[in-house]
Write an enzyme that holds these catalytic residues in place. Structure first.
Site, PDB file in Angstrom:
ATOM      1  CB  ALA A  30       4.337   1.827  -1.067  1.00  0.00           C
ATOM      2  NE  ARG A  42      -3.029   6.140  -4.324  1.00  0.00           N
ATOM      3  CZ  ARG A  42      -1.908   5.825  -4.973  1.00  0.00           C
ATOM      4  NH1 ARG A  42      -1.121   4.839  -4.499  1.00  0.00           N
ATOM      5  NH2 ARG A  42      -1.520   6.463  -6.071  1.00  0.00           N
ATOM      6  CD  GLN A 109       1.676  -1.215  -7.739  1.00  0.00           C
ATOM      7  OE1 GLN A 109       0.908  -0.339  -8.151  1.00  0.00           O
ATOM      8  NE2 GLN A 109       1.343  -2.015  -6.727  1.00  0.00           N
ATOM      9  CG  HIS A 129       5.242   2.259 -10.929  1.00  0.00           C
ATOM     10  ND1 HIS A 129       4.353   2.224  -9.881  1.00  0.00           N
ATOM     11  CD2 HIS A 129       4.499   2.034 -12.045  1.00  0.00           C
ATOM     12  CE1 HIS A 129       3.137   1.997 -10.346  1.00  0.00           C
ATOM     13  NE2 HIS A 129       3.196   1.872 -11.656  1.00  0.00           N
ATOM     14  CB  CYS A 162      21.670  15.589 -19.689  1.00  0.00           C
ATOM     15  SG  CYS A 162      22.401  14.271 -20.688  1.00  0.00           S
ATOM     16  CG  ASN A 228      -3.043  -3.692   1.358  1.00  0.00           C
ATOM     17  OD1 ASN A 228      -1.857  -3.407   1.204  1.00  0.00           O
ATOM     18  ND2 ASN A 228      -4.005  -2.781   1.374  1.00  0.00           N
ATOM     19  CB  ILE A 246       3.513  -7.316   4.760  1.00  0.00           C
ATOM     20  CG1 ILE A 246       2.318  -6.808   3.939  1.00  0.00           C
ATOM     21  CG2 ILE A 246       4.474  -8.106   3.869  1.00  0.00           C
ATOM     22  CD1 ILE A 246       2.649  -5.644   3.039  1.00  0.00           C
TER      23      ILE A 246
HETATM   24  N1  APR Z   1       1.431  -4.471   6.273  1.00  0.00           N
HETATM   25  C1  APR Z   1       0.334  -4.603   5.474  1.00  0.00           C
HETATM   26  N2  APR Z   1      -0.119  -3.592   4.673  1.00  0.00           N
HETATM   27  C2  APR Z   1       0.553  -2.412   4.708  1.00  0.00           C
HETATM   28  C3  APR Z   1       1.693  -2.207   5.528  1.00  0.00           C
HETATM   29  C4  APR Z   1       2.130  -3.306   6.314  1.00  0.00           C
HETATM   30  N3  APR Z   1       3.198  -3.208   7.114  1.00  0.00           N
HETATM   31  N4  APR Z   1       2.111  -0.911   5.329  1.00  0.00           N
HETATM   32  C5  APR Z   1       1.264  -0.350   4.439  1.00  0.00           C
HETATM   33  N5  APR Z   1       0.340  -1.246   4.060  1.00  0.00           N
HETATM   34  C6  APR Z   1      -0.718  -1.061   3.058  1.00  0.00           C
HETATM   35  C7  APR Z   1      -1.479   0.244   3.188  1.00  0.00           C
HETATM   36  O1  APR Z   1      -2.600   0.092   4.032  1.00  0.00           O
HETATM   37  C8  APR Z   1      -1.885   0.520   1.740  1.00  0.00           C
HETATM   38  O2  APR Z   1      -3.185   0.028   1.463  1.00  0.00           O
HETATM   39  O3  APR Z   1      -0.065  -0.987   1.810  1.00  0.00           O
HETATM   40  C9  APR Z   1      -0.873  -0.257   0.898  1.00  0.00           C
HETATM   41  C10 APR Z   1       0.028   0.637   0.091  1.00  0.00           C
HETATM   42  O4  APR Z   1      -0.782   1.275  -0.874  1.00  0.00           O
HETATM   43  P1  APR Z   1      -0.257   2.607  -1.578  1.00  0.00           P
HETATM   44  O5  APR Z   1       0.287   3.528  -0.557  1.00  0.00           O
HETATM   45  O6  APR Z   1      -1.337   3.069  -2.487  1.00  0.00           O
HETATM   46  O7  APR Z   1       1.007   2.122  -2.444  1.00  0.00           O
HETATM   47  P2  APR Z   1       0.981   1.390  -3.850  1.00  0.00           P
HETATM   48  O8  APR Z   1      -0.225   0.543  -3.989  1.00  0.00           O
HETATM   49  O9  APR Z   1       2.307   0.741  -4.006  1.00  0.00           O
HETATM   50  O10 APR Z   1       0.871   2.627  -4.874  1.00  0.00           O
HETATM   51  C11 APR Z   1       0.948   2.330  -6.257  1.00  0.00           C
HETATM   52  O11 APR Z   1       0.970   4.689  -6.732  1.00  0.00           O
HETATM   53  O12 APR Z   1       1.748   6.755  -6.064  1.00  0.00           O
HETATM   54  C12 APR Z   1       1.901   5.741  -6.996  1.00  0.00           C
HETATM   55  O13 APR Z   1       3.829   5.181  -8.203  1.00  0.00           O
HETATM   56  C13 APR Z   1       3.284   5.145  -6.917  1.00  0.00           C
HETATM   57  O14 APR Z   1       3.978   2.841  -7.136  1.00  0.00           O
HETATM   58  C14 APR Z   1       3.048   3.713  -6.493  1.00  0.00           C
HETATM   59  C15 APR Z   1       1.635   3.467  -6.960  1.00  0.00           C
END
Ligand code: APR
Length: 261
Positions: A30, A42, A109, A129, A162, A228, A246
């Site tokens: 995300a 998160r 994801q 996902h 449906c 990250n 990013i």
């Molecule tokens: N640049 C760098 N890092 C970033 C940025 C950015 N602009 N924006 C957010 N982040 C980092 C956050 O600090 C976080 O550690 O991206 C990470 C996103 O982690 P999550 O929110 O946990 O998302 P994700 O890892 O994709 O979650 C996995 O969990 O809830 C389920 O199904 C959902 O696919 C998802 C899965």
């Protein structure tokens, strides 16, 4: 004379790894979409961070059992940020990687479809996902475009059943408590094992089995790079870790941004 900082040296090293690698596999989460206006889960402004109860309510069992939860979900889908979000520089960097013939697979994801919207080939994107752009019937498996079902919601059906069997409709995404598609996970794991360079981008690496792709790549001899904003449980085994944004870091790693001065 400008001094070259350690991060610039690290970016130079990773860019050289990407140059020599024949198969680059990327795992996104995300975090690559937050700069497009889609919140992560998160991170400091994440959906689960802000509302821990929401994570529990996102479990499939609540969705199937409670029509009120489904009605709220359909209202939320009407306003999903994915409909208006535009790919950002991070997505563009991965399109460039594919254009150069380096992208072996893009495991995501994310359900927002921004990699495909940015220009990555759908056949190279592994949506572990699912996708918010489709709807599925949980009873008979019927699938259709999300927008057509949203038109029914706009026309007044708060919880559209449906058309084929009357079953419960849901976005074609994998919620907690719902089974992942085994073939999709196997494909992701296989791709990770074939990587010479594995980039983990914008994911907290907290959700399995997908987080296991990092270990699969490492164990197969790939170099692992993590981009990250916050630390992840895999930083210790990575060959390089960047805690930058990013949209700024990934283009430089791919060699799209201005050359380092
Ligand atoms: N640049 C760098 N890092 C970033 C940025 C950015 N602009 N924006 C957010 N982040 C980092 C956050 O600090 C976080 O550690 O991206 C990470 C996103 O982690 P999550 O929110 O946990 O998302 P994700 O890892 O994709 O979650 C996995 O969990 O809830 C389920 O199904 C959902 O696919 C998802 C899965």
């Amino acid at each position: 004379m400008t001094t070259t900082t350690s991060i610039e040296l690290l970016i130079e090293s990773v860019r050289a790894w990407a140059e020599v690698a024949r198969r680059v596999v990327v795992l996104t989460g995300a975090g690559i979409s937050t700069e497009s206006g889609i919140p992560d889960f998160r991170g400091p402004q994440g959906v689960w961070t802000k509302d821990p109860a929401a994570e529990k309510l996102s479990d499939i069992h609540y969705y199937v059992a409670d029509p009120e939860i489904r009605k709220k979900a359909w209202q939320a889908r009407l306003a999903h940020p994915a409909w208006s979000a535009r790919p950002n520089a991070g997505h563009a960097a991965l399109v460039e990687l594919e254009r150069r013939g380096k992208l072996h697979a893009l495991i995501t994801q994310n359900i927002d479809g921004l990699h495909q919207k940015a220009g990555n080939s759908p056949g190279r994107v592994i949506e572990v996902h699912g996708t918010v752009h489709d709807v599925v019937c949980l009873a008979c498996g019927w699938k259709g475009p999300m927008q057509a079902t949203l038109d029914r919601v706009r026309a007044g059906e708060a919880d559209p059943p449906c058309d084929c069997c009357g079953g419960v409709l849901k976005s074609d995404t994998v919620s907690f408590g719902q089974a992942l598609v085994p073939e999709v996970i196997e494909r992701a794991m296989q791709a990770a094992a074939e990587a010479e360079l594995f980039l983990s981008v914008g994911t907290s690496l907290r959700v399995y089995p997908v987080a296991g792709t990092v270990s699969a790549a490492k164990q197969s001899g790939a170099r692992v790079v993590i981009v990250n904003a916050e630390p992840t449980p895999f930083d210790a085994i990575a060959d390089a870790v960047f805690y930058g944004a990013i949209g700024e870091t990934l283009p430089r790693i791919v060699g799209m941004a201005d050359t380092i001065t």
